[in-house]
Motif scaffolding. Sequence first.
Motif, PDB file in Angstrom:
ATOM      1  N   GLY A 313       0.882  -1.224   0.099  1.00 54.65           N
ATOM      2  CA  GLY A 313      -0.011   0.049   0.249  1.00 54.65           C
ATOM      3  C   GLY A 313       1.049   1.241   0.180  1.00 54.65           C
ATOM      4  O   GLY A 313       2.111   1.417  -0.236  1.00 54.65           O
ATOM      5  N   GLU A 314       0.355   2.225   0.351  1.00 58.32           N
ATOM      6  CA  GLU A 314       0.985   3.662   0.362  1.00 58.32           C
ATOM      7  C   GLU A 314       1.540   4.016   1.353  1.00 58.32           C
ATOM      8  O   GLU A 314       2.614   3.934   1.662  1.00 58.32           O
ATOM      9  N   GLN A 315       0.627   4.261   2.523  1.00 61.72           N
ATOM     10  CA  GLN A 315       1.342   4.633   3.948  1.00 61.72           C
ATOM     11  C   GLN A 315       0.210   4.252   4.988  1.00 61.72           C
ATOM     12  O   GLN A 315      -0.933   4.192   4.404  1.00 61.72           O
ATOM     13  N   GLU A 320      -4.368   2.961  11.509  1.00 63.90           N
ATOM     14  CA  GLU A 320      -2.975   2.170  11.387  1.00 63.90           C
ATOM     15  C   GLU A 320      -2.011   2.748  12.361  1.00 63.90           C
ATOM     16  O   GLU A 320      -1.394   1.896  12.923  1.00 63.90           O
ATOM     17  N   PRO A 326      -0.785  -2.305   9.697  1.00 61.76           N
ATOM     18  CA  PRO A 326      -1.480  -1.992   8.440  1.00 61.76           C
ATOM     19  C   PRO A 326      -2.857  -2.242   8.089  1.00 61.76           C
ATOM     20  O   PRO A 326      -3.195  -3.523   8.521  1.00 61.76           O
ATOM     21  N   PHE A 327      -3.626  -1.430   7.250  1.00 60.55           N
ATOM     22  CA  PHE A 327      -4.839  -1.862   6.745  1.00 60.55           C
ATOM     23  C   PHE A 327      -5.759  -2.374   7.811  1.00 60.55           C
ATOM     24  O   PHE A 327      -6.372  -3.459   7.942  1.00 60.55           O
ATOM     25  N   ASN A 353       3.315  -1.353   3.536  1.00 60.71           N
ATOM     26  CA  ASN A 353       3.283  -0.104   2.912  1.00 60.71           C
ATOM     27  C   ASN A 353       4.650   0.667   2.343  1.00 60.71           C
ATOM     28  O   ASN A 353       5.598   0.000   2.780  1.00 60.71           O
ATOM     29  N   HIS A 443      -6.161   1.182  -5.109  1.00 60.00           N
ATOM     30  CA  HIS A 443      -5.996   1.189  -3.729  1.00 60.00           C
ATOM     31  C   HIS A 443      -7.488   1.374  -3.054  1.00 60.00           C
ATOM     32  O   HIS A 443      -8.560   1.894  -3.617  1.00 60.00           O
TER      33      HIS A 443
HETATM   34  N1  URA Z   1      -3.791   2.984   3.430  1.00 57.95           N
HETATM   35  C1  URA Z   1      -2.315   2.263   3.025  1.00 57.95           C
HETATM   36  O1  URA Z   1      -2.004   2.377   2.039  1.00 57.95           O
HETATM   37  N2  URA Z   1      -2.027   1.456   3.841  1.00 57.95           N
HETATM   38  C2  URA Z   1      -2.605   1.172   5.179  1.00 57.95           C
HETATM   39  O2  URA Z   1      -2.070   0.386   5.843  1.00 57.95           O
HETATM   40  C3  URA Z   1      -3.626   1.963   5.459  1.00 57.95           C
HETATM   41  C4  URA Z   1      -4.348   2.658   4.512  1.00 57.95           C
END
Ligand code: URA
Length: 472
Positions: A313-315, A320, A326-327, A353, A443
Amino acid sequence: MRTIQIEDFDDWRAKARKLIGNQVPPSEVQLFDRDGQQSLFGDPSDLDEASGATFRVSREFVSLAQAVGYHRDFNRWNLLYRTLWRIKTDQPHLLEIETDPDVHRLIQMEKQVRRDAHKMKAFVRFRKVERDEKEYFIAWHQPDHRIVRRVAPFFSRRFKGMNWAILTPDESVTWDQSELHFGPGVTRSDAPGFDELEDLWRTYYANIFNPARVKVKMMKSEMPVRYWKNLPEADIIADLLTDAPKRVEEMIQQHEGFEQTAINFIKPTEGESFTLATLKEMAIECTACDLCRDATQTVFGTGPVEAKIVLLGEQPGDQEDIAGVPFVGPAGKVLNEAIDNAGLDRDKLYLTNVVKHFKHIETNTEGIPNGKRRLHQKPNAREVRCCRPWFDAEWSCLEDAEFLVCLGETAARAILGPGNKISEVRGRLLSTDYCAKTIVTWHPAAILRSPRESHRQEKMRELIKDLALAGV
Ligand code: URA
């Protein structure tokens, strides 16, 4: 029994073509590296040149064989030839039988070469030296396999406008901004042509030596002591260490420093090997960019080391950042739904991420800064570059990963390079430097953000379809 010397993959291909064309079974030939243990070399010059001319092999086999050609295993050319022979004689679909011992070994070797190439891309550290008003960038690296020629074009693309050299024990490569030049491996005794480079290296080492970061134990593990004797800088290390406190003082006065990246926080233990758990520990301390200041904690990847599918993912988002996983927030819920619908099991995936800290600004409910709400901000290129070594290190641990799924544009650009648009690359199976099977998809947050229900549904369907592709 014929004994044939092989230079490289192209040479193997030409000779294998001739051998197969002349129906020489694997039991009657031994193929060795140029610098292998055999000293008597044969050449298949007595074989009929034309019989191999119509010979065709699948692209899959060529790509596998190309990678295996860089492996250090002395027997690899024989193994490749035996496999090719079997494919050509009576098992055209042999590569599909992953449990076959030859195929299994080849796949393993390919993975090891890919990982090693990846590690080289991730961990080569260039240091700048200046000489005659020119800048040079020099790196020392010790790959597990003979991958210098495989990886050198990557560095020539990435550092096109620099003069650089990568020195390894097997061979060395320099780039003069237009061509790659390969030379011998670097040891003192066999590198007379490297005198100048050695001088440069020594000068460089004195220049870049950062006394503020001296950790003798780490220096030893990054550059094992057994190699010090071969390295030009070895004889100045002691002097530099003695002068270290004075240099630190000077540096503080002059605000000297280097651009920080997470690489400075990845401290190899024994022989440069990490585990996901040790990396996660190290990442707690990461202050390579400013994002750590406002984030609650580093949110490292999660999932089993044997995961076959890796989701990038991005961040981390707001939730989180608090949970440290994450997520787990709203985007995570959408992702969970897509994962379920794609027939995957989240517990078997590795989720991580590109950037490990939550980038945000604090606003009030009207979006005016300095309030209590934490509003997600897209990480910039510098933050992505700075954090990338963490993903590189995670990836090098995930040895069984077969599929890399980039969720959204930030992940796609981090893996495919800048300029890649989701609309153009989404849903296509791509081969990248990281993984032969890479796919870019939506995403989950983009689904949440889509203003129209019909768009949300369509994107969700596509996300599920793309994830399902990874599961097959
Ligand atoms: N969006 C992301 O890219 N990563 C996460 O962990 C949560 C939301």
